[in-house]
Design a protein around this motif. Structure first.
Motif, PDB file in Angstrom:
ATOM      1  N   PRO A  87       2.172 -40.491 -55.210  1.00 59.24           N
ATOM      2  CA  PRO A  87       3.542 -41.022 -55.112  1.00 59.24           C
ATOM      3  C   PRO A  87       4.299 -40.389 -53.939  1.00 59.24           C
ATOM      4  CG  PRO A  87       3.414 -39.402 -56.875  1.00 59.24           C
ATOM      5  CD  PRO A  87       2.012 -39.578 -56.339  1.00 59.24           C
ATOM      6  N   GLN A  88       4.170 -40.971 -52.771  1.00 62.43           N
ATOM      7  CA  GLN A  88       4.742 -40.396 -51.550  1.00 62.43           C
ATOM      8  C   GLN A  88       6.251 -40.221 -51.619  1.00 62.43           C
ATOM      9  OE1 GLN A  88       2.716 -39.105 -49.119  1.00 62.43           O
ATOM     10  NE2 GLN A  88       1.329 -39.594 -50.787  1.00 62.43           N
ATOM     11  N   GLU A  89       6.934 -41.177 -52.229  1.00 54.83           N
ATOM     12  CA  GLU A  89       8.393 -41.075 -52.313  1.00 54.83           C
ATOM     13  C   GLU A  89       8.788 -39.828 -53.109  1.00 54.83           C
ATOM     14  OE1 GLU A  89      11.902 -43.706 -54.262  1.00 54.83           O
ATOM     15  OE2 GLU A  89      10.497 -44.788 -52.967  1.00 54.83           O
ATOM     16  N   PHE A  90       8.099 -39.561 -54.205  1.00 53.57           N
ATOM     17  CA  PHE A  90       8.377 -38.377 -55.023  1.00 53.57           C
ATOM     18  C   PHE A  90       8.069 -37.100 -54.243  1.00 53.57           C
ATOM     19  CE2 PHE A  90       6.559 -35.047 -57.734  1.00 53.57           C
ATOM     20  CZ  PHE A  90       7.668 -34.736 -58.506  1.00 53.57           C
ATOM     21  N   ILE A  91       6.884 -37.032 -53.640  1.00 54.89           N
ATOM     22  CA  ILE A  91       6.478 -35.834 -52.902  1.00 54.89           C
ATOM     23  C   ILE A  91       7.448 -35.549 -51.753  1.00 54.89           C
ATOM     24  CG2 ILE A  91       4.687 -34.818 -51.433  1.00 54.89           C
ATOM     25  CD1 ILE A  91       2.624 -36.318 -53.209  1.00 54.89           C
ATOM     26  N   ASN A  92       7.762 -36.574 -50.975  1.00 52.38           N
ATOM     27  CA  ASN A  92       8.679 -36.381 -49.843  1.00 52.38           C
ATOM     28  C   ASN A  92      10.074 -35.975 -50.318  1.00 52.38           C
ATOM     29  OD1 ASN A  92       6.567 -37.009 -48.184  1.00 52.38           O
ATOM     30  ND2 ASN A  92       7.309 -39.035 -47.650  1.00 52.38           N
ATOM     31  N   SER A  93      10.504 -36.517 -51.455  1.00 51.92           N
ATOM     32  CA  SER A  93      11.808 -36.150 -52.010  1.00 51.92           C
ATOM     33  C   SER A  93      11.826 -34.672 -52.408  1.00 51.92           C
ATOM     34  CB  SER A  93      12.115 -37.036 -53.217  1.00 51.92           C
ATOM     35  OG  SER A  93      13.292 -36.619 -53.854  1.00 51.92           O
ATOM     36  N   ARG A  94      10.743 -34.205 -53.024  1.00 54.97           N
ATOM     37  CA  ARG A  94      10.649 -32.783 -53.387  1.00 54.97           C
ATOM     38  C   ARG A  94      10.668 -31.907 -52.132  1.00 54.97           C
ATOM     39  NH1 ARG A  94      10.155 -31.046 -58.854  1.00 54.97           N
ATOM     40  NH2 ARG A  94       9.476 -29.198 -57.785  1.00 54.97           N
ATOM     41  N   LEU A  95       9.886 -32.316 -51.130  1.00 49.28           N
ATOM     42  CA  LEU A  95       9.860 -31.551 -49.880  1.00 49.28           C
ATOM     43  C   LEU A  95      11.238 -31.499 -49.239  1.00 49.28           C
ATOM     44  CD1 LEU A  95       6.479 -32.811 -48.412  1.00 49.28           C
ATOM     45  CD2 LEU A  95       7.035 -30.443 -49.008  1.00 49.28           C
TER      46      LEU A  95
END
Length: 120
Positions: free
Chosen positions: A81-89
């Motif tokens: 889930p790229q959107e989730f990972i990028n949001s966390r980053l």
């Protein structure tokens, strides 16, 4: 002032042989990093994880010796889930930018297994 998202493949687990294919990657350990430079100061944040890779199609199998970081990163991009990972980053990065004195310290405890109490 733009953010760069970078994949780093730490290692992978393989199945030695199955269905006529050898060294099939079935699990990948990774770090996804975001880097941003503002006024000459570099900020970084990491997201560390593990992804199970679905079995390959024998007609479209890439031998492990021919795999590249770009190819494996592509698998991760499509599976995770790229959107989730990028949001966390982005959240971690925002915290680091806000608290200019953010530093890493070694914890005052060990993550190694404690010796048996009878082993004194």
């Amino acid at each position: 002032m733009s953010k760069n998202y970078i994949w780093r493949i730490i290692d992978s687990a393989i199945i030695p042989n199955k269905d006529g294919m050898e060294n099939i990657v079935y699990k990948v350990h990774y770090i996804k990093r975001v880097v941003e430079e503002i006024d000459g100061k570099k900020y970084e944040a990491d997201f560390i994880g593990e992804a199970k890779i679905p079995p390959p199609d024998p007609s479209n199998f890439t031998p492990i010796a021919q795999l590249t970081t770009e190819a494996v990163s592509g698998w991760l991009e499509s599976l995770l889930p790229q959107e989730f990972i990028n949001s966390r980053l982005d959240s971690i990065l925002a915290f680091k930018k806000k608290s200019g004195n953010f530093v890493y310290i070694n914890p005052p405890f060990s993550t190694r297994e404690a010796p048996n109490a009878t082993d004194n």
